[in-house]
Design a protein around this motif. Structure first.
Motif, PDB file in Angstrom:
ATOM      1  N   LEU A 183       0.983   4.327  -2.628  1.00  0.00           N
ATOM      2  CA  LEU A 183       0.778   5.736  -2.282  1.00  0.00           C
ATOM      3  C   LEU A 183       1.949   6.589  -2.752  1.00  0.00           C
ATOM      4  O   LEU A 183       1.756   7.623  -3.404  1.00  0.00           O
ATOM      5  CB  LEU A 183       0.601   5.872  -0.768  1.00  0.00           C
ATOM      6  CG  LEU A 183      -0.653   5.224  -0.165  1.00  0.00           C
ATOM      7  CD1 LEU A 183      -0.632   5.320   1.360  1.00  0.00           C
ATOM      8  CD2 LEU A 183      -1.914   5.884  -0.703  1.00  0.00           C
ATOM      9  N   VAL A 222       0.835  -1.203   0.000  1.00  0.00           N
ATOM     10  CA  VAL A 222       0.000   0.000   0.000  1.00  0.00           C
ATOM     11  C   VAL A 222       0.866   1.247   0.000  1.00  0.00           C
ATOM     12  O   VAL A 222       0.652   2.183  -0.780  1.00  0.00           O
ATOM     13  CB  VAL A 222      -0.935   0.001   1.217  1.00  0.00           C
ATOM     14  CG1 VAL A 222      -1.577   1.373   1.408  1.00  0.00           C
ATOM     15  CG2 VAL A 222      -2.004  -1.058   1.055  1.00  0.00           C
ATOM     16  N   LEU A 223       1.855   1.221   0.859  1.00  0.00           N
ATOM     17  CA  LEU A 223       2.770   2.353   0.950  1.00  0.00           C
ATOM     18  C   LEU A 223       3.425   2.609  -0.402  1.00  0.00           C
ATOM     19  O   LEU A 223       3.554   3.752  -0.848  1.00  0.00           O
ATOM     20  CB  LEU A 223       3.830   2.040   2.016  1.00  0.00           C
ATOM     21  CG  LEU A 223       4.393   3.209   2.790  1.00  0.00           C
ATOM     22  CD1 LEU A 223       3.295   4.112   3.299  1.00  0.00           C
ATOM     23  CD2 LEU A 223       5.241   2.691   3.941  1.00  0.00           C
ATOM     24  N   ASP A 271       2.412   9.711  -5.541  1.00  0.00           N
ATOM     25  CA  ASP A 271       3.040  10.986  -5.174  1.00  0.00           C
ATOM     26  C   ASP A 271       4.156  11.348  -6.143  1.00  0.00           C
ATOM     27  O   ASP A 271       4.250  12.478  -6.625  1.00  0.00           O
ATOM     28  CB  ASP A 271       3.631  10.892  -3.758  1.00  0.00           C
ATOM     29  CG  ASP A 271       2.564  10.809  -2.688  1.00  0.00           C
ATOM     30  OD1 ASP A 271       1.408  11.176  -2.974  1.00  0.00           O
ATOM     31  OD2 ASP A 271       2.883  10.384  -1.561  1.00  0.00           O
ATOM     32  N   SER A 297      -2.460  14.047  -4.985  1.00  0.00           N
ATOM     33  CA  SER A 297      -2.738  12.724  -4.420  1.00  0.00           C
ATOM     34  C   SER A 297      -3.929  12.782  -3.484  1.00  0.00           C
ATOM     35  O   SER A 297      -4.806  11.905  -3.499  1.00  0.00           O
ATOM     36  CB  SER A 297      -1.520  12.201  -3.663  1.00  0.00           C
ATOM     37  OG  SER A 297      -0.507  11.780  -4.551  1.00  0.00           O
TER      38      SER A 297
END
Lengths: 228, 228
Positions: B157, B153-154, B161, B191
């Motif tokens: 994300l 998930v990180l 970005d 984002s």
DNA sequence: GGATTATTTTGCGAGATGGTACAAAAATCG
DNA sequence: CGATTTTTGTACCATCTCGCAAAATAATCC
């Protein structure tokens, strides 16, 4: 199966002429509760926030609240009702921590800083890791399938939008923002910033980074039209 | 227990000298599959996106994919592995639908408009209602408790970005943004806008409203410093 | 003290859940 | 054809799930 904190014994004024209402202590009739509904609901909320609805079993809730299942059922209804009540509780708490900041008189930038600080406190709290925003968690899970829950989520989302919008409107009136600034658009960016830090907090992005995101967003929001 | 589309019979070139690799058709030995792994994974992804991990049972997945449980298990591993593979698939598809827009040469505003349009297409698709962004859904549920999933998930994300950041950097170089613009801060707002529409789409906010939010955000992002 | 009321406790039951064992089926190979 | 290999289908297991009924408990009311 007993909660830590005993009922704070504050319940000892006979209160004659007791109306059936819970004014003071109407001297409840039957066996006294072994739990305090309020703190039990808080524990349930903690669990739901961490694990979500489906992944939280009644046994989990029973263990966390110190109430066994039938008591839980009697006090709050079935699992879904408990979830809904937990969510309402969350909304009340969140609103309570924000309302003062929205009400008091202060410069726009400071107000935004305080709001986001309060939000981060909520999202990053939790012994076993950050728990994020319950509205976002609920939106991502139950909201699609359950109309009633969806309505509550929607209400939470638009409530925040409106609070931010009125905040920017006031700032504009006070001359903190240029005439060209659009309070509604700014409010949506402010809300979006709330949402993005809520999501990132669940991914365990450290507070420092979240604060940097907040700072960048605030700079853009208050800086619209004031540079270059 | 049979998938709609039969294996497209395209598998008929004997391919002599067959290496064990899946070059063409290595003439697999045993009983042929009754399903196509790719389309099965797609169905699993659909379900997970809608319901989340915990609320989706193996029976649900079995019904949706047309594979019975042992086949499912054999092809993808246990439920968690299937979830992870579904998420990877999602990421690949999402990236595929965006990469061209990020690569091609076009004005900043147009690029942003196209990206958000593509995002809305993804989030609002689904026969039984909008399904939102799987990264956001996963962040809100499994990410806190599962380190491996959290890492993915990180990665999702920060990937977004970075894509936005380079997009704003290019725009700045081309003079579409003032010198004072901060590409990283703008990227985080971009984002955040993605995240907010992902969340709102799950609450069934109609597309028109989401597009309005996008428009307002784009106005702020490209308009930084250019007015007043 | 006994009746009443409210809550707790135990425990159950019907069904779902994730996972697996095992035999039957369907293909290739020799 | 028979042997081998891979996948399917059925059936099963141990566990968990939610919700509830029935009995035990503890307080007030009269």
């Amino acid at each position: 199966m007993v909660q830590k904190s005993k009922p704070p014994a504050a319940a000892n004024q006979p209160e004659r002429r007791g109306e059936p209402e819970r004014r003071g202590q109407p001297k409840r009739r039957g066996r006294p509760r072994a739990y305090e509904p309020d703190i039990a609901l808080g524990k349930a909320l903690d669990l739901f926030r961490k694990q979500g609805f489906a992944a939280t079993s009644l046994d989990d809730l029973s263990a966390a609240t110190g109430m066994n299942r039938p008591s839980l059922y009697g006090a709050f209804g079935d699992k879904r009702e408990l979830y809904i009540k937990s969510y309402q509780r969350y909304r009340e708490e969140a609103a309570a921590s924000m309302v003062e900041i929205f009400r008091q008189e202060m410069p726009l930038r400071q107000r935004l800083e305080r709001i986001y600080a309060a939000a981060l406190d909520i999202y990053l709290s939790g012994d076993t890791g950050p728990r994020g925003c319950f509205t976002v968690v609920t939106a991502a899970s139950e909201a699609v399938g359950d109309p009633e829950i969806r309505a509550m989520v929607l209400d939470g989302l638009t409530g925040l939008d409106k609070a931010f919008a009125s905040c920017f409107r006031r700032a504009k009136e006070k001359g903190e923002l240029p005439e060209s600034a659009d309070p509604v658009a700014l409010a949506q960016i402010a809300s979006a910033t709330i949402h993005t830090i809520a999501i990132r907090s669940r991914a365990r992005v450290p507070r420092k980074e979240l604060e940097a995101i907040v700072k960048g967003a605030i700079d853009v929001m208050v800086g619209v039209g004031t540079r270059a």
